[in-house]
Design an enzyme around this catalytic site. Structure first.
Site, PDB file in Angstrom:
ATOM      1  N   ASP A  12       0.857  -1.193   0.000  1.00 49.85           N
ATOM      2  CA  ASP A  12       0.000   0.000   0.000  1.00 49.85           C
ATOM      3  C   ASP A  12       0.890   1.238   0.000  1.00 49.85           C
ATOM      4  O   ASP A  12       2.074   1.171   0.342  1.00 49.85           O
ATOM      5  CB  ASP A  12      -0.920   0.009   1.231  1.00 49.85           C
ATOM      6  N   SER A  13       0.295   2.370  -0.368  1.00 54.13           N
ATOM      7  CA  SER A  13       1.039   3.632  -0.344  1.00 54.13           C
ATOM      8  C   SER A  13       1.413   4.035   1.080  1.00 54.13           C
ATOM      9  O   SER A  13       2.282   4.886   1.268  1.00 54.13           O
ATOM     10  CB  SER A  13       0.175   4.725  -0.978  1.00 54.13           C
ATOM     11  N   CYS A  75      -3.677  -1.051  -2.232  1.00 59.22           N
ATOM     12  CA  CYS A  75      -3.950   0.357  -2.515  1.00 59.22           C
ATOM     13  C   CYS A  75      -4.851   0.473  -3.750  1.00 59.22           C
ATOM     14  O   CYS A  75      -4.509  -0.032  -4.827  1.00 59.22           O
ATOM     15  CB  CYS A  75      -2.619   1.057  -2.768  1.00 59.22           C
ATOM     16  N   GLU A 160      -5.985  10.420   8.462  1.00 54.85           N
ATOM     17  CA  GLU A 160      -4.568  10.389   8.869  1.00 54.85           C
ATOM     18  C   GLU A 160      -4.282  11.341  10.022  1.00 54.85           C
ATOM     19  O   GLU A 160      -3.305  11.165  10.746  1.00 54.85           O
ATOM     20  CB  GLU A 160      -3.669  10.699   7.670  1.00 54.85           C
ATOM     21  N   CYS A 192     -11.276   2.973  -1.169  1.00 58.32           N
ATOM     22  CA  CYS A 192     -10.000   3.489  -0.656  1.00 58.32           C
ATOM     23  C   CYS A 192      -9.695   2.782   0.660  1.00 58.32           C
ATOM     24  O   CYS A 192     -10.612   2.507   1.445  1.00 58.32           O
ATOM     25  CB  CYS A 192     -10.114   4.999  -0.433  1.00 58.32           C
ATOM     26  N   HIS A 194      -8.563   3.835   3.302  1.00 55.18           N
ATOM     27  CA  HIS A 194      -8.845   4.586   4.522  1.00 55.18           C
ATOM     28  C   HIS A 194     -10.331   4.668   4.872  1.00 55.18           C
ATOM     29  O   HIS A 194     -10.685   5.199   5.914  1.00 55.18           O
ATOM     30  CB  HIS A 194      -8.321   6.016   4.386  1.00 55.18           C
TER      31      HIS A 194
HETATM   32  N1  DGL Z   1      -4.061   3.773  -0.232  1.00 49.23           N
HETATM   33  C1  DGL Z   1      -4.720   4.765  -1.034  1.00 49.23           C
HETATM   34  C2  DGL Z   1      -5.906   4.140  -1.771  1.00 49.23           C
HETATM   35  O1  DGL Z   1      -6.465   3.140  -1.360  1.00 49.23           O
HETATM   36  C3  DGL Z   1      -5.159   5.944  -0.205  1.00 49.23           C
HETATM   37  C4  DGL Z   1      -4.018   6.798   0.295  1.00 49.23           C
HETATM   38  C5  DGL Z   1      -3.239   7.453  -0.829  1.00 49.23           C
HETATM   39  O2  DGL Z   1      -3.802   8.335  -1.531  1.00 49.23           O
HETATM   40  O3  DGL Z   1      -2.083   7.101  -0.999  1.00 49.23           O
HETATM   41  O4  DGL Z   1      -6.305   4.655  -2.790  1.00 49.23           O
END
Ligand code: DGL
Length: 274
Positions: A12-13, A75, A160, A192, A194
Site C-alpha cells: 500500500d502507499s 492500494c 490520517e 480506498c 482509509h
Molecule cells: N491507499 C490509497 C488508496 O487506497 C489511499 C491513500 C493514498 O492516496 O495514498 O487509494
C-alpha cells in the site's frame, strides 16, 4: 527465521492497506505475509499515473526480491493506475511465474452482486476516480450497470490526522455522498484503504437501503477463492503464519494508526526502496 520464499506480499502507499491485511490474515492465517507501506511517498491518490506506476513497480520489485510469490496491491490508487501494466508488461518480462492482484476487481464483483437497481456509487481518491478503473471493472462484469463516482480527497488526510470520529469528517462525508445519493444508488463502494474505518459512520448516513461495500472482508474472501482455483500458486506459498511489516518511513502515524488499522500492535521496520 521464516522462509523467504512463497510469501504473500501486501503493498500500500502507506498504512491504510493494513486494514486489508488484517482481514486477509484473519481468514488465511496459515500463510506468511510481508507488508510494505510506502509512507515516504504517500499519498498516491493525488499523483499522476506515471508516478504512481513508477512507485508501484519499485515496490513490487522489492517484494519479489524479498521472496514474495504473490502480491496484493491493497492500494486502490495503485490498483487503478498501475496493476494492468504490471500484469501485462512487467510480470511477463521479469517474474512470469509470479502474480500480482488488486483490490478493485473484488470490490467490483461484490458491487455487481449486491445492486438490484443497477445503480452503483463509488467514492475513492482523485487518482482512482480519474482512472475510471471502477467504472471499467464494474461494466466489464455487467455493462448495463450505471456507475456514479465522486472523489473524496479530504477523507484520507482527515483519517490520517486521527479525525475519523470528529464532526468535521461527518460534514466531508455528507458533502461527498450527496451527489451520489441524488442518483438513487442502491450500492456504494468505499474505494480506498482509509474508508473502511468510516464504514459504520457511512452506513448511518446512507441508511439501511444502500449496501455499503468495504474492501477488507471482500478482498480476503476473493483471495481465498483465488487460491483454491490456482493450486499451483497456492502450493508454493510458505506456511509459518509469520507477519513482517516494512515501511519506507517509520513515522509515529504509521506506528499508531497502522496498529489501529491492523487491529493489534505492529512492529514495522524501515527499508530503503530507491
Ligand atoms: N491507499 C490509497 C488508496 O487506497 C489511499 C491513500 C493514498 O492516496 O495514498 O487509494
Amino acid at each position: 527465521m521464516p522462509t523467504k520464499d512463497g510469501v504473500i506480499g501486501v503493498f500500500d502507499s502507506g498504512f491504510g492497506g493494513l486494514s486489508i491485511l488484517k482481514e486477509i490474515v484473519r481468514s488465511l492465517p496459515q500463510y506468511d505475509y510481508l507488508y510494505l507501506g510506502d509512507t515516504a511517498r504517500t499519498p498516491y491518490g493525488t499523483r499522476s499515473q506515471e508516478v504512481i506506476y513508477q512507485f508501484t513497480e519499485q515496490s513490487v520489485d522489492f517484494l519479489f526480491k524479498r521472496g514474495c510469490r504473490l502480491i496484493i496491491l491493497a492500494c486502490n490508487t495503485a490498483s487503478s493506475e498501475a496493476l494492468a501494466k504490471i500484469q501485462q508488461d512487467y510480470l511477463p518480462k521479469h517474474y512470469f511465474d509470479c502474480r500480482v492482484l488488486g483490490v478493485l476487481i473484488p470490490a467490483a464483483e461484490q458491487a455487481v452482486a449486491k445492486t438490484k437497481n443497477n445503480r452503483v456509487g463509488v467514492i475513492a481518491t482523485s487518482g482512482a476516480v480519474n482512472s475510471l478503473a471502477f467504472i471499467r471493472e464494474i461494466k466489464k462484469i455487467k455493462p448495463s450497470i450505471q456507475v456514479f463516482q465522486n472523489p473524496a480527497p479530504l477523507l484520507v488526510p482527515l483519517v490520517e490526522e486521527g479525525e475519523h470520529n470528529s464532526p468535521m469528517i461527518d460534514l466531508a462525508i455528507a458533502k461527498y455522498l450527496k451527489p451520489l445519493l441524488q442518483k438513487n444508488i442502491d450500492t456504494l463502494v468505499l474505494g480506498c484503504t482509509h474508508y473502511g474505518i468510516l464504514e459504520k459512520k457511512i452506513k448511518q448516513i446512507v441508511g439501511s437501503k444502500i449496501a455499503v461495500i468495504s474492501e477488507g472482508k471482500v478482498v480476503a474472501k476473493k483471495l481465498a477463492d483465488y487460491l483454491s482455483r490456482h493450486p499451483l500458486i497456492e502450493q508454493q506459498l510458505s506456511r509459518n503464519g509469520h507477519l513482517e511489516f516494512l515501511t519506507t518511513d517509520l513515522t509515529d502515524k504509521f506506528q499508531k494508526l497502522g496498529s489501529q488499522f491492523f487491529g493489534s500492535d505492529i512492529k514495522p521496520r524501515t527499508i530503503q526502496l530507491y
